[in-house]
Design an enzyme around this catalytic site. Structure first.
Site, mmCIF file in Angstrom:
data_model
loop_
_atom_site.group_PDB
_atom_site.id
_atom_site.type_symbol
_atom_site.label_atom_id
_atom_site.label_comp_id
_atom_site.label_asym_id
_atom_site.label_seq_id
_atom_site.Cartn_x
_atom_site.Cartn_y
_atom_site.Cartn_z
ATOM 1 N N VAL A 232 0.972 -0.718 -0.117
ATOM 2 C CA VAL A 232 -0.080 0.178 -0.328
ATOM 3 C C VAL A 232 0.641 0.941 0.141
ATOM 4 C CG1 VAL A 232 -1.920 -0.944 1.411
ATOM 5 C CG2 VAL A 232 0.070 -0.217 2.500
ATOM 6 N N ARG A 234 4.022 2.869 -2.328
ATOM 7 C CA ARG A 234 4.218 2.674 -4.040
ATOM 8 C C ARG A 234 4.434 2.131 -5.018
ATOM 9 N NH1 ARG A 234 0.743 6.525 -2.567
ATOM 10 N NH2 ARG A 234 1.533 8.996 -2.335
ATOM 11 N N ASP A 257 -2.485 -2.610 -4.106
ATOM 12 C CA ASP A 257 -3.149 -2.119 -4.322
ATOM 13 C C ASP A 257 -2.105 -0.020 -4.995
ATOM 14 O OD1 ASP A 257 -5.112 0.361 -3.585
ATOM 15 O OD2 ASP A 257 -4.024 1.513 -2.092
ATOM 16 N N GLU A 262 1.940 1.772 -13.150
ATOM 17 C CA GLU A 262 0.545 2.041 -12.959
ATOM 18 C C GLU A 262 -0.431 2.516 -13.496
ATOM 19 O OE1 GLU A 262 0.251 2.295 -8.351
ATOM 20 O OE2 GLU A 262 -1.016 4.698 -8.962
ATOM 21 N N HIS A 281 -5.752 1.723 -7.003
ATOM 22 C CA HIS A 281 -4.737 2.543 -5.622
ATOM 23 C C HIS A 281 -5.762 3.781 -5.144
ATOM 24 C CE1 HIS A 281 -0.510 5.653 -5.777
ATOM 25 N NE2 HIS A 281 -1.709 5.769 -4.186
ATOM 26 N N VAL A 282 -6.382 3.118 -4.310
ATOM 27 C CA VAL A 282 -7.366 3.480 -3.612
ATOM 28 C C VAL A 282 -7.500 3.264 -1.931
ATOM 29 C CG1 VAL A 282 -9.199 3.411 -5.882
ATOM 30 C CG2 VAL A 282 -8.949 1.077 -4.237
HETATM 31 N N1 LIG Z 1 -2.027 3.196 -0.768
HETATM 32 C C1 LIG Z 1 -2.110 4.705 -0.835
HETATM 33 O O1 LIG Z 1 -3.590 5.621 -1.126
HETATM 34 C C2 LIG Z 1 -1.576 5.407 0.154
HETATM 35 C C3 LIG Z 1 -1.951 6.448 1.227
HETATM 36 C C4 LIG Z 1 -1.599 6.966 1.783
HETATM 37 C C5 LIG Z 1 0.568 6.615 2.017
HETATM 38 N N2 LIG Z 1 0.466 6.205 1.270
HETATM 39 C C6 LIG Z 1 2.233 5.663 1.021
HETATM 40 O O2 LIG Z 1 2.814 5.462 2.482
HETATM 41 C C7 LIG Z 1 3.604 5.971 2.341
HETATM 42 C C8 LIG Z 1 4.764 6.230 3.856
HETATM 43 O O3 LIG Z 1 3.505 7.661 4.125
HETATM 44 P P1 LIG Z 1 2.872 7.851 5.635
HETATM 45 O O4 LIG Z 1 2.282 8.316 6.169
HETATM 46 O O5 LIG Z 1 3.240 6.732 7.278
HETATM 47 O O6 LIG Z 1 4.804 8.571 6.142
HETATM 48 P P2 LIG Z 1 5.438 8.398 7.664
HETATM 49 O O7 LIG Z 1 5.111 8.931 8.356
HETATM 50 O O8 LIG Z 1 6.965 9.299 7.168
HETATM 51 O O9 LIG Z 1 7.043 7.026 7.701
HETATM 52 C C9 LIG Z 1 7.041 6.661 6.636
HETATM 53 C C10 LIG Z 1 8.265 5.242 7.096
HETATM 54 O O10 LIG Z 1 8.730 4.802 6.672
HETATM 55 C C11 LIG Z 1 9.793 4.411 7.644
HETATM 56 N N3 LIG Z 1 11.132 4.082 5.983
HETATM 57 C C12 LIG Z 1 11.619 5.205 4.784
HETATM 58 N N4 LIG Z 1 12.309 5.164 4.029
HETATM 59 C C13 LIG Z 1 12.968 3.237 4.786
HETATM 60 C C14 LIG Z 1 13.772 2.256 4.141
HETATM 61 N N5 LIG Z 1 14.655 3.212 3.372
HETATM 62 N N6 LIG Z 1 13.229 1.407 4.782
HETATM 63 C C15 LIG Z 1 12.357 0.883 6.059
HETATM 64 N N7 LIG Z 1 12.187 1.957 6.513
HETATM 65 C C16 LIG Z 1 11.855 3.303 5.808
HETATM 66 C C17 LIG Z 1 10.452 5.541 8.019
HETATM 67 O O11 LIG Z 1 11.539 5.099 9.136
HETATM 68 P P3 LIG Z 1 12.032 6.291 10.244
HETATM 69 O O12 LIG Z 1 10.369 6.368 11.139
HETATM 70 O O13 LIG Z 1 13.093 5.627 10.713
HETATM 71 O O14 LIG Z 1 11.902 7.574 9.432
HETATM 72 C C18 LIG Z 1 8.399 5.456 8.782
HETATM 73 O O15 LIG Z 1 8.973 4.866 10.070
HETATM 74 C C19 LIG Z 1 3.446 7.728 1.868
HETATM 75 O O16 LIG Z 1 4.830 7.967 1.462
HETATM 76 C C20 LIG Z 1 2.622 6.943 -0.204
HETATM 77 O O17 LIG Z 1 3.766 6.171 -0.942
HETATM 78 C C21 LIG Z 1 -0.109 5.156 0.214
#
Ligand SMILES: NC(=O)c1ccc[n+]([C@@H]2O[C@H](COP(=O)([O-])OP(=O)(O)OC[C@H]3O[C@@H](n4cnc5c(N)ncnc54)[C@H](OP(=O)(O)O)[C@@H]3O)[C@@H](O)[C@H]2O)c1
Length: 319
Positions: A232, A234, A257, A262, A281-282
């Site tokens: 979920v 990217r 998702d 895509e 992608h929802v």
């Molecule tokens: N499918 C969808 O519709 C949908 C919806 C919402 C979000 N998303 C995706 O979900 C992502 C995350 O969102 P979020 O708000 O949870 O972001 P976030 O709060 O910034 O959390 C990202 C997490 O990923 C970790 N991370 C980053 N690089 C990493 C790596 N190389 N290896 C392991 N962990 C790593 C970070 O580690 P640290 O805590 O140590 O910094 C953090 O824990 C978004 O950027 C987006 O692409 C998708």
């Protein structure tokens, strides 16, 4: 009423503008006197005479690339607020001096809900039941339960925490990995050993230089036989060819998702690979979006109006 001055879609003279995709109902703390609010939901072109004056741009949630491109035409722009958590599509259009804020938190409930739904549907064989029902077949059989499985959440940020909260009542064990190790959360370097312990791997990392292609043939080879990959995050976090090879071998299954490309073109092998469940992608695209997005925009505009630091500021390198 937030909109002031010469109308929502009219010219706003030389006043600064907040350009946002929807109206905010109810009272908002006073905005500076020289500021107007205009609305653009991403369809058609932005309102006449607005682009040159935009100071604070709340990007529409949809039409990601087109609405990001508009940034280049905004000479007075200082603040970009996305309504997505991921910001990789905005970075190519940023320039020195801009502050970027994302929608961290807005999509947690909805995306975590989908991660759990995809996990349950895949483990319990819901897609096969739907196909069997279409053919009036009664296919009784044993399936894995989420109970007693070990789930590895890769990326323990806002979405990852929300995924874990929803997994816990299902009586599974949850392992967590992030960039940096901390109490209860392993660091990136522990990933290989954690993968070997997981029945389900849920990806909730942002798309960055480090995570692009992170789930490659080696990552997948470390997953247990019969394990499920749930993405979920990217699409480009996963090497699609390597995943398709594992799916065709029948060793892993996947619930996606997001995909790369895509959407997959009609002749792409993902459509017909065994053991794959896809949603278009929802993750964040549900009824949960608008109330949470509205709360974020209201909160940010109030901070902006009162001169307080904005929330969700993303560090990015100027180009
Ligand atoms: N499918 C969808 O519709 C949908 C919806 C919402 C979000 N998303 C995706 O979900 C992502 C995350 O969102 P979020 O708000 O949870 O972001 P976030 O709060 O910034 O959390 C990202 C997490 O990923 C970790 N991370 C980053 N690089 C990493 C790596 N190389 N290896 C392991 N962990 C790593 C970070 O580690 P640290 O805590 O140590 O910094 C953090 O824990 C978004 O950027 C987006 O692409 C998708």
């Amino acid at each position: 009423m937030l909109s002031r001055g010469p109308g929502r879609f009219g010219r706003v003279g030389d006043r600064r503008v907040v350009l946002q995709p929807f109206e905010l109902t109810g009272a908002l703390g006073a905005l500076p006197d020289d500021l107007d609010v205009a609305i653009w939901d991403g369809t058609g072109s932005p309102p006449d005479g607005v682009v040159e004056r935009v100071d604070f741009y709340v990007m529409p949630y949809t039409f990601a690339t087109v609405t990001a491109e508009v940034i280049a035409a905004m000479p007075e722009l200082r603040i970009v607020q996305t309504l997505t958590a991921g910001v990789e599509h905005v970075l190519p259009f940023l320039r020195d001096g801009l502050t970027l804020c994302n929608a961290r938190g807005v999509h947690d409930a909805s995306t975590a809900e989908l991660a759990v739904a995809l996990t349950l549907a895949s483990l319990r064989g819901i897609p096969e039941y739907v196909r069997a029902q279409d053919d009036r077949r009664w296919e009784h059989g044993l399936r894995p339960s989420l109970a007693d499985r070990t789930v590895l959440v890769v990326g323990y940020g806002s979405v990852g925490v929300a995924v874990e909260r929803r997994l816990v009542p299902f009586e599974c064990d949850v392992l967590r990995v992030a960039r940096r190790a901390r109490d209860g959360v392993a660091g990136y370097e522990a990933l290989p050993s954690l993968l070997a312990r997981a029945d389900v791997v849920v990806l909730t990392v942002p798309l960055t230089e480090q995570t692009r292609g992170m789930v490659d043939a080696e990552f997948l080879s470390r997953m247990r036989d019969g394990a499920l990959l749930v993405n979920v995050a990217r699409g480009p976090v996963v090497d699609t060819d390597a995943l398709v090879a594992e799916l065709r071998a029948g060793r892993l299954s996947a619930a996606l998702d997001v995909t790369d490309p895509e959407p997959p073109p009609p002749d792409h092998p993902l459509w017909s690979a065994p053991g794959v469940l896809m949603s278009p992608h929802v993750g964040g695209n549900t009824s949960a979006f608008l109330p949470r997005a509205t709360r974020l925009v209201r909160d940010q505009l109030e901070r902006y109006a009162s001169g307080e630091p904005l929330a969700n500021v993303v560090t990015w390198r100027p180009r």
